[in-house]
Design a protein around this motif. Structure first.
Motif, PDB file in Angstrom:
ATOM      1  N   ALA A  11       0.835  -1.207   0.000  1.00 46.62           N
ATOM      2  CA  ALA A  11       0.000   0.000   0.000  1.00 46.62           C
ATOM      3  C   ALA A  11       0.867   1.252   0.000  1.00 46.62           C
ATOM      4  O   ALA A  11       0.538   2.238  -0.668  1.00 46.62           O
ATOM      5  CB  ALA A  11      -0.929  -0.011   1.205  1.00 46.62           C
ATOM      6  N   ILE A  12       1.968   1.215   0.737  1.00 45.92           N
ATOM      7  CA  ILE A  12       2.886   2.358   0.759  1.00 45.92           C
ATOM      8  C   ILE A  12       3.489   2.584  -0.622  1.00 45.92           C
ATOM      9  O   ILE A  12       3.596   3.720  -1.085  1.00 45.92           O
ATOM     10  CB  ILE A  12       3.990   2.152   1.826  1.00 45.92           C
ATOM     11  N   ASP A  13       3.870   1.491  -1.312  1.00 49.69           N
ATOM     12  CA  ASP A  13       4.412   1.618  -2.664  1.00 49.69           C
ATOM     13  C   ASP A  13       3.399   2.253  -3.614  1.00 49.69           C
ATOM     14  O   ASP A  13       3.743   3.111  -4.428  1.00 49.69           O
ATOM     15  CB  ASP A  13       4.837   0.252  -3.210  1.00 49.69           C
ATOM     16  N   ILE A  17       3.798   5.802  -5.645  1.00 49.72           N
ATOM     17  CA  ILE A  17       3.648   5.902  -7.096  1.00 49.72           C
ATOM     18  C   ILE A  17       2.586   6.935  -7.459  1.00 49.72           C
ATOM     19  O   ILE A  17       2.769   7.751  -8.370  1.00 49.72           O
ATOM     20  CB  ILE A  17       3.315   4.520  -7.691  1.00 49.72           C
ATOM     21  N   LYS A  18       1.458   6.920  -6.735  1.00 53.19           N
ATOM     22  CA  LYS A  18       0.406   7.903  -6.999  1.00 53.19           C
ATOM     23  C   LYS A  18       0.900   9.326  -6.737  1.00 53.19           C
ATOM     24  O   LYS A  18       0.569  10.256  -7.474  1.00 53.19           O
ATOM     25  CB  LYS A  18      -0.820   7.613  -6.138  1.00 53.19           C
ATOM     26  N   GLN A  24       4.252  14.694 -11.245  1.00 51.40           N
ATOM     27  CA  GLN A  24       4.596  14.791 -12.654  1.00 51.40           C
ATOM     28  C   GLN A  24       3.502  15.510 -13.450  1.00 51.40           C
ATOM     29  O   GLN A  24       3.792  16.346 -14.317  1.00 51.40           O
ATOM     30  CB  GLN A  24       4.819  13.386 -13.221  1.00 51.40           C
ATOM     31  N   GLU A  25       2.233  15.194 -13.151  1.00 49.82           N
ATOM     32  CA  GLU A  25       1.129  15.862 -13.843  1.00 49.82           C
ATOM     33  C   GLU A  25       1.112  17.354 -13.533  1.00 49.82           C
ATOM     34  O   GLU A  25       0.819  18.170 -14.401  1.00 49.82           O
ATOM     35  CB  GLU A  25      -0.197  15.239 -13.432  1.00 49.82           C
ATOM     36  N   THR A  26       1.459  17.710 -12.301  1.00 46.61           N
ATOM     37  CA  THR A  26       1.487  19.128 -11.927  1.00 46.61           C
ATOM     38  C   THR A  26       2.635  19.850 -12.639  1.00 46.61           C
ATOM     39  O   THR A  26       2.459  20.962 -13.144  1.00 46.61           O
ATOM     40  CB  THR A  26       1.642  19.269 -10.406  1.00 46.61           C
TER      41      THR A  26
END
Length: 61
Positions: A11-13, A17-18, A24-26
Motif C-alpha cells: 500500500a505504501i508503494d 507511485i500515486k 509529474q502531472e502538476t
C-alpha cells in the motif's frame, strides 16, 4: 498526514507511485489551477449546533 497510519508495504508503494504521478502531472501543467489550489485550501469546519432549536433548523429534508 492522512495516510500516516498505513503500514502495509504494498500500500505504501502504491501511495508513493500515486504521489509521483501527481507531481509529474502538476509539473507538466496537465492539472488546472483549481486542482492545484485544492492542496492549499482547507475547508472550514462548521460547528454543529448542540441545542434543540439549532439541530431542528439544520436538519435536512
Amino acid at each position: 498526514m492522512k495516510n500516516s497510519h498505513v503500514r502495509d508495504v504494498r500500500a505504501i508503494d502504491i501511495l508513493i507511485i500515486k504521489g509521483e504521478m501527481d507531481l509529474q502531472e502538476t509539473l507538466l501543467n496537465w492539472k488546472q489551477d483549481c486542482h492545484v489550489r485544492d492542496y492549499f485550501e482547507h475547508p472550514t469546519k462548521i460547528q454543529e449546533p448542540t441545542d434543540f432549536l439549532g439541530k431542528f433548523l439544520t436538519q435536512k429534508h
